[in-house]
Design a protein around this motif. Sequence first.
Motif, PDB file in Angstrom:
ATOM      1  N   UNK A  80       0.828  -1.200   0.000  1.00  0.00           N
ATOM      2  CA  UNK A  80       0.000   0.000   0.000  1.00  0.00           C
ATOM      3  C   UNK A  80       0.862   1.248   0.000  1.00  0.00           C
ATOM      4  N   UNK A 100       3.760   1.661  -1.100  1.00  0.00           N
ATOM      5  CA  UNK A 100       4.612   1.874  -2.258  1.00  0.00           C
ATOM      6  C   UNK A 100       3.900   2.627  -3.382  1.00  0.00           C
ATOM      7  N   UNK A 101       2.601   2.843  -3.204  1.00  0.00           N
ATOM      8  CA  UNK A 101       1.869   3.562  -4.248  1.00  0.00           C
ATOM      9  C   UNK A 101       2.341   5.004  -4.339  1.00  0.00           C
ATOM     10  N   UNK A 102       2.482   5.546  -5.555  1.00  0.00           N
ATOM     11  CA  UNK A 102       2.869   6.947  -5.675  1.00  0.00           C
ATOM     12  C   UNK A 102       1.693   7.810  -5.228  1.00  0.00           C
ATOM     13  N   UNK A 142      -1.233   9.079  -5.024  1.00  0.00           N
ATOM     14  CA  UNK A 142      -2.263   9.050  -6.066  1.00  0.00           C
ATOM     15  C   UNK A 142      -3.153  10.281  -6.007  1.00  0.00           C
ATOM     16  N   UNK A 143      -3.217  10.882  -4.819  1.00  0.00           N
ATOM     17  CA  UNK A 143      -4.090  12.044  -4.665  1.00  0.00           C
ATOM     18  C   UNK A 143      -3.670  13.145  -5.632  1.00  0.00           C
ATOM     19  N   UNK A 171      -1.947  13.027  -8.611  1.00  0.00           N
ATOM     20  CA  UNK A 171      -2.258  12.802 -10.024  1.00  0.00           C
ATOM     21  C   UNK A 171      -3.763  12.832 -10.247  1.00  0.00           C
ATOM     22  N   UNK A 172      -4.512  12.292  -9.274  1.00  0.00           N
ATOM     23  CA  UNK A 172      -5.965  12.250  -9.417  1.00  0.00           C
ATOM     24  C   UNK A 172      -6.561  13.632  -9.489  1.00  0.00           C
ATOM     25  N   UNK A 173      -6.129  14.520  -8.574  1.00  0.00           N
ATOM     26  CA  UNK A 173      -6.737  15.846  -8.546  1.00  0.00           C
ATOM     27  C   UNK A 173      -6.339  16.636  -9.790  1.00  0.00           C
ATOM     28  N   UNK A 193      -5.910  15.384 -12.758  1.00  0.00           N
ATOM     29  CA  UNK A 193      -6.807  14.921 -13.817  1.00  0.00           C
ATOM     30  C   UNK A 193      -8.187  15.527 -13.640  1.00  0.00           C
ATOM     31  N   UNK A 194      -8.635  15.644 -12.379  1.00  0.00           N
ATOM     32  CA  UNK A 194      -9.952  16.214 -12.104  1.00  0.00           C
ATOM     33  C   UNK A 194     -10.014  17.661 -12.525  1.00  0.00           C
ATOM     34  N   UNK A 222     -10.423  18.256 -16.168  1.00  0.00           N
ATOM     35  CA  UNK A 222     -11.753  17.938 -16.684  1.00  0.00           C
ATOM     36  C   UNK A 222     -12.765  19.019 -16.361  1.00  0.00           C
TER      37      UNK A 222
END
Lengths: 343, 305
Positions: free
Chosen positions: B12, B14-16, B18-19, B21-23, B25-26, B29
Amino acid sequence: MTVTEITDDQRSAADELAVLSVHDLDVRYDVGRGKTVRAVKDVSFDLRRGETLGVVGESGCGKSTLARALVRMTKIASGSIAFDGNDLVGMSRRELRQIRPRLQMIFQDPVSSMNPRRKVRDIVAEPLSIWNWKTPEERAGRVDELLDLVGMPSDVFGERRPQQLSGGQCQRVSIARALALSPSVIICDEPVSALDMSVQAQVLNLLEDLKAALGLTLLFISHDLSVVKNISDRIAVMYLGRIVELTTSEALYEAPAHPYSQGLLGSIPTVDDTESPAKRRLTGELPSPVDPPSGCHFRTRCPFAQDRCANEKPELRHIADGHLVACHFPQHGAAPWRDDRGA
Amino acid sequence: MAAMRNGLGGAVGSAPSPAVSGSRAGAARTARPRVKWSLVIALVWVGLVLLLAIFANLLPLADPGVRVGAARLMPFHGHSADFWLGTDTYGRSVLARLVYGARASLLVATVSTVLGCVVGGILGLVAGYFRGPFDVVMGFLTDTLLAFPGLIMLLALAAAIGPGEKTLIIGLTLIAIPLVARVSRANTIRFASREFVETAQVLGARPGRVLYRELAPNVLPPVLGYSVIVMATLIVAEAALSFLGVGIRPPTPSWGVMIADGQFELYDNPQLVVIPALVLFITVYMLNNIGEWIRGHFDISESKI
């Protein structure tokens, strides 16, 4: 060398361990003009409880069709799939539905496998809601748990929609959804093929950790041997709808016996490529699955092919304990490219 | 479960992040391009026409069936709002008739569109999802209905059960159903092969649930967008039928009836035809505009690719 046919005793012993036991599975597609493609033919294998079975092969070898057949998402022409002792092939719609929670699938395209109009939270809750699992509050709790499990905390990602996630994140959500009903077997159809290398590793690690923690059994399909290598206990190599070799991960890498397996392994790019001129690579094109070569399907690309290969279909047989090969002239000894490297 | 979560800490963690990159992308959009004025104008126009039609009897307008002044008056010859657009050959207020006409025209078109949308949408969903014999029969019926000249069918229907609003609604609904069913079916097929639909099936969702939860929400936007365009078509069809005298019957005003009434005065008083025709044209054009926008805007999958 001793070539042994699979005896009935061995088969029944394997059945006890097997959670999913496939016998002579045949899947046919109608391709028009009265022609059919046998996408999967005479495939037999056991998926043992707690193991990861890798399935590799080139595009079009029938590995995805096999995955879809195992969850009865495609019409099965003949054969049997015993899951926990029940034959999936003969099951009615209703019986099949009762089995569904225990046999789950993860698809290749991470984005396409999620409804673009729903939120992550609802996507993961969907299986629970389909099966009317407990109360809505308890479902919400379970969703939080599942999302935590795959490293996607629900307070951060719960309200997002799939198109606001990266491919790797989508695949994590897919895994959480597949785990929701606590399945015993998960069929993974190229789950990391659409992801970047670094993300692939993360998702593979996650799958391995989850498998260990939850005691899952995985059927892991990929066209990429290097992906399958690390995650699988045993590997089945498929060529034009048939399994040509089935053995442990180590045995396949150390001593592949089928010329096709050798070719596949030889096709993995290495840094010091020039030092192994004799490295066996695959040559030629994949023949049309509509009209595959007679006898051994691989003979048109095989450096060892002889007359017998054209006339007689090689059966899958034991060449060593737990090492099954479908070849008239199985190759022995260490992997050829390893010899070259030493020279 | 808690222990398990700890055990997975490595994977868990080791995840980059993510918040981040996600935001990002949001944000990309949600950042919409400039205001689309053609759409704003279309919405204002259609909204205005709808409001006028709905609240026609609350407005200070003359009775559309009653003579208010001298016949065949050009616009702006009188003193009250009733004369803004002049009066027709019978001395009735053109403005009042236009507003009440909108009511009749839009009512018939809306009811037919909604009926056609519901029936056609469901038929298309079922045909597209289950395929098989039902789809074949459906395809045959829709092709037959679409190939049959609509106007002739409506004329035949009017001859069979008599002209009137009910006949119009039945006929126009029959025209709308195959149009909507086709779009609904095509979109259902497009989404039915998506992996999320297959996932739902593997999870054990029953067909009804797959249709309702997975397919309908995705098929709805293109169907809605298209049905707005269908509505525009139906408004024209209603006008055509009323013009021919087999739709809405005078003295009830509708745009088609107004054009029909004015046709004999085309040379002397062209405004009697031009005004309702222009309103009809603009409304239809604006509806087309809105329909196209709905189709484009809500199609997530398309904008993604």
